[in-house]
Scaffold this active site. Structure first.
Site, mmCIF file in Angstrom:
data_model
loop_
_atom_site.group_PDB
_atom_site.id
_atom_site.type_symbol
_atom_site.label_atom_id
_atom_site.label_comp_id
_atom_site.label_asym_id
_atom_site.label_seq_id
_atom_site.Cartn_x
_atom_site.Cartn_y
_atom_site.Cartn_z
ATOM 1 N N HIS A 49 0.858 -1.190 0.000
ATOM 2 C CA HIS A 49 0.000 0.000 0.000
ATOM 3 C C HIS A 49 0.890 1.234 0.000
ATOM 4 O O HIS A 49 1.621 1.478 0.965
ATOM 5 C CB HIS A 49 -0.917 0.009 1.227
ATOM 6 C CG HIS A 49 -1.895 -1.127 1.239
ATOM 7 N ND1 HIS A 49 -3.116 -1.061 0.597
ATOM 8 C CD2 HIS A 49 -1.819 -2.357 1.785
ATOM 9 C CE1 HIS A 49 -3.760 -2.211 0.769
ATOM 10 N NE2 HIS A 49 -2.990 -3.011 1.481
ATOM 11 N N ASP A 141 -8.520 -5.155 -2.447
ATOM 12 C CA ASP A 141 -7.957 -5.392 -1.127
ATOM 13 C C ASP A 141 -8.304 -4.282 -0.138
ATOM 14 O O ASP A 141 -8.243 -3.101 -0.458
ATOM 15 C CB ASP A 141 -6.435 -5.532 -1.197
ATOM 16 C CG ASP A 141 -5.851 -5.851 0.159
ATOM 17 O OD1 ASP A 141 -6.154 -6.933 0.694
ATOM 18 O OD2 ASP A 141 -5.133 -5.006 0.708
ATOM 19 N N ASP A 294 2.000 -6.795 2.595
ATOM 20 C CA ASP A 294 0.818 -6.024 2.987
ATOM 21 C C ASP A 294 1.242 -4.783 3.779
ATOM 22 O O ASP A 294 0.619 -4.414 4.783
ATOM 23 C CB ASP A 294 -0.165 -6.877 3.788
ATOM 24 C CG ASP A 294 -1.545 -6.220 3.912
ATOM 25 O OD1 ASP A 294 -1.777 -5.194 3.246
ATOM 26 O OD2 ASP A 294 -2.375 -6.730 4.691
ATOM 27 N N HIS A 298 0.101 4.125 8.076
ATOM 28 C CA HIS A 298 -0.960 5.000 8.578
ATOM 29 C C HIS A 298 -0.343 6.195 9.289
ATOM 30 O O HIS A 298 0.714 6.055 9.920
ATOM 31 C CB HIS A 298 -1.874 4.264 9.559
ATOM 32 C CG HIS A 298 -2.708 3.194 8.933
ATOM 33 N ND1 HIS A 298 -3.759 3.458 8.092
ATOM 34 C CD2 HIS A 298 -2.637 1.845 9.033
ATOM 35 C CE1 HIS A 298 -4.307 2.315 7.695
ATOM 36 N NE2 HIS A 298 -3.647 1.327 8.241
#
Length: 414
Positions: A49, A141, A294, A298
């Site tokens: 990500h 996802d 993965d 954040h």
């Protein structure tokens, strides 16, 4: 350029690697001696990500690809849950170009399966496949394609250009409000449980759909013993399914949730010690094809809060190889050649990135990572190229260190 005194895949006698114009031009016996480094093909991550566009407060293509290079990666697949969602040719081309401009690793966009990840209408799969980004992996996802009819149509559609649907296996009705793995511990801690069957039921359905339509299916972040058994059964049956496991599901268990530290809140959740043992066995015997990070950055405010309000996800790019060494190599479950298979060759094959995952050999692209398995380090969450700090390994002592990463002969991890 010459890379001196390395062991190819950690085996044999030390060699020197000569590189010219981005290609390996010679492999010769080395005159070096003490402690040669291990040379592996550049790693490929099928599940990263990068957040851009839309969440540049958490990560950008540039900072995420810098982190990837520091972890030994020469190619990453950027997931589609950006803002706007990567569900059109225009957005995937934007991400692809940002990766090329940054230059730390090749960034291969993953296209969304459905428009805006809403699970109601197929996205522009063909247009994304025909774009400059040449998308071959499609995934919602973060959300599951829970509608069986829509999933069937997606599997049928991507056959035309040899694409693959990468499914986030999570039955939404079984995980409403779920916060951690369902079991005695979730009851003890008073957190809503996330049952293993919510993952396993979707995998079981989708392998049968893939068999029915004759298409490729990839299972994202598999995490339970039951999931391993279903994928093993599907492969024995001849179904064209591949699967990944994350580093954190190879090492960490739900016992860490006792701390109520949101750093350990992840989707799918950390599972039991028995599940960890099962996914390690599955990776060792080839039931699970690859390790994928993965990597889910954040901003601080999304993690430094109470558990219920915290975002799911944790970092993974810069620590993946060390975690695999600790859990799989140092335990005797994998050789370094098998690590190269699970972290380079097979993810490149699944993602159809032909320039990556190649052996270190004369005439091949010089995508190479040099690794020192004898080193140790205590993970410092602040010592990262990522914009985020949600590192679940902070304070842990991990083995190994990436010394250098080369993308087509250019060192990228400085």
């Amino acid at each position: 350029m010459k890379i001196e005194n390395v062991l190819l895949l950690g085996e044999g006698e030390p060699v020197d690697i000569t590189v010219a114009e981005g290609v390996v031009t010679a492999l010769e016996p080395s005159s070096g001696s003490d402690h040669p480094l291990i040379a592996l093909p550049g790693l490929v991550d099928l599940h990263t990500h990068l957040r851009e566009p839309g969440r540049e407060d958490a990560e950008t293509v540039r900072t995420g690809s810098m982190a990837a290079a520091r972890g030994g990666y020469t190619c990453v697949h950027a997931m589609a849950n950006t803002d706007p969602v990567a569900d059109t040719a225009g957005v995937v081309e934007q991400v692809w170009r940002l990766g090329r401009e940054a230059g730390y690793c090749d960034v291969q966009p993953v296209g969304a399966v459905t428009v805006d990840l809403a699970g109601e209408q197929l996205a522009e799969l063909g247009a994304m496949a025909d774009s400059a980004a040449r998308v071959r992996v499609f995934s919602d996802d973060g959300k599951c394609v829970s509608d069986a009819v829509l999933m069937r149509r997606a599997l049928e559609y991507v056959k035309a250009f040899d694409g693959v649907i990468a499914q986030h296996a999570q039955e939404p009705r079984l995980t409403e409000g779920a916060q951690m793995n369902e079991g005695a511990l979730s009851g003890e801690l008073g957190l809503t449980g996330w049952p293993a069957v919510a993952e396993e039921a979707i995998i079981a359905r989708d392998v049968l759909l893939a068999e029915h339509v004759g298409s490729r299916l990839h299972v994202c972040h598999l995490s339970t013993r039951g999931s391993v058994e279903i994928v093993r059964w599907a492969k024995e049956r001849g179904i064209n399914v591949t699967a990944e496991v994350t580093p954190h599901h190879l090492l960490l268990t739900d016992e860490l949730v006792r701390s109520y530290d949101p750093i350990f809140k992840v989707n799918p959740p950390l599972r039991t010690g028995d599940d960890v043992a099962a996914v390690r066995e599955g990776l060792a015997d080839g039931t699970i094809d690859i390790v994928a990070t993965d990597h889910a950055p954040h901003p601080m405010e999304d993690k430094e809060c109470e558990w219920d309000a915290a975002a799911f996800g944790m970092l993974g790019l810069e620590t993946a190889l060390s975690v695999v060494q600790q859990t799989m190599v140092d335990t005797g479950l994998l050789t370094w050649a098998q690590v190269a298979d699970r972290m380079s060759a097979k993810p490149a094959e699944i993602g159809r990135v032909a320039e990556h995952g190649r052996p270190i050999a004369v005439g091949e692209p010089a995508n190479i990572v040099l690794y020192d398995p004898t080193a140790t380090r205590v993970v410092n969450a602040a010592d990262t190229a990522s914009l985020s700090r949600n590192n679940p390994y902070a304070g842990l002592k991990l083995p190994g260190r990436v010394v250098a990463t080369y993308l087509r002969g250019k060192k990228t991890n400085d």
